[in-house]
Design a protein around this motif. Structure first.
Motif, PDB file in Angstrom:
ATOM      1  N   SER A   1     -22.507 -12.299  25.488  1.00 14.64           N
ATOM      2  CA  SER A   1     -22.636 -13.186  24.351  1.00 14.64           C
ATOM      3  C   SER A   1     -21.321 -13.277  23.601  1.00 14.64           C
ATOM      4  O   SER A   1     -20.627 -12.279  23.394  1.00 14.64           O
ATOM      5  N   SER A   2     -20.982 -14.470  23.173  1.00 15.18           N
ATOM      6  CA  SER A   2     -19.752 -14.635  22.399  1.00 15.18           C
ATOM      7  C   SER A   2     -20.041 -14.521  20.908  1.00 15.18           C
ATOM      8  O   SER A   2     -19.138 -14.538  20.097  1.00 15.18           O
ATOM      9  N   LYS A   3     -21.328 -14.428  20.542  1.00 19.33           N
ATOM     10  CA  LYS A   3     -21.696 -14.300  19.124  1.00 19.33           C
ATOM     11  C   LYS A   3     -21.620 -12.836  18.718  1.00 19.33           C
ATOM     12  O   LYS A   3     -21.944 -11.936  19.467  1.00 19.33           O
ATOM     13  N   THR A   4     -21.204 -12.623  17.498  1.00 22.58           N
ATOM     14  CA  THR A   4     -21.157 -11.250  16.976  1.00 22.58           C
ATOM     15  C   THR A   4     -22.376 -11.001  16.120  1.00 22.58           C
ATOM     16  O   THR A   4     -22.843 -11.887  15.385  1.00 22.58           O
ATOM     17  N   LEU A   5     -22.921  -9.844  16.191  1.00 26.32           N
ATOM     18  CA  LEU A   5     -24.075  -9.494  15.394  1.00 26.32           C
ATOM     19  C   LEU A   5     -23.624  -8.942  14.048  1.00 26.32           C
ATOM     20  O   LEU A   5     -22.755  -8.099  13.973  1.00 26.32           O
TER      21      LEU A   5
END
Length: 78
Positions: free
Chosen positions: A73-77
């Motif tokens: 995933s390129s999204k950061t949590l």
């Protein structure tokens, strides 16, 4: 020492409009024969049974498939 050449599979020669059936004796000029041999359309093994040709194709195995990679995933949590 001329060997008889036989069609390795069914094929049509677009230039001469001739059709050949697998296992059939191919009687053509030396130049045409050289082209057919280079293309793998004729051989000197003699007429072969269609089942033998199918058996050769089915016995070859493909390389095993590579395992699928997991997607990152390129999204950061947050």
């Amino acid at each position: 020492m001329n060997k008889k050449h036989y069609a390795a599979r069914d094929f049509s020669d677009a230039g001469t409009q001739r059709n050949f059936t697998a296992g059939e004796h191919v009687d053509v000029s030396a130049a045409e024969l050289a082209n057919y041999r280079a293309a793998g359309l004729v051989n000197t093994d003699g007429p072969q049974e269609p089942e033998a040709a199918v058996a050769e194709v089915t016995t070859t195995t493909a390389a095993p498939a590579k395992p699928k990679r997991t997607r990152k995933s390129s999204k950061t949590l947050n």
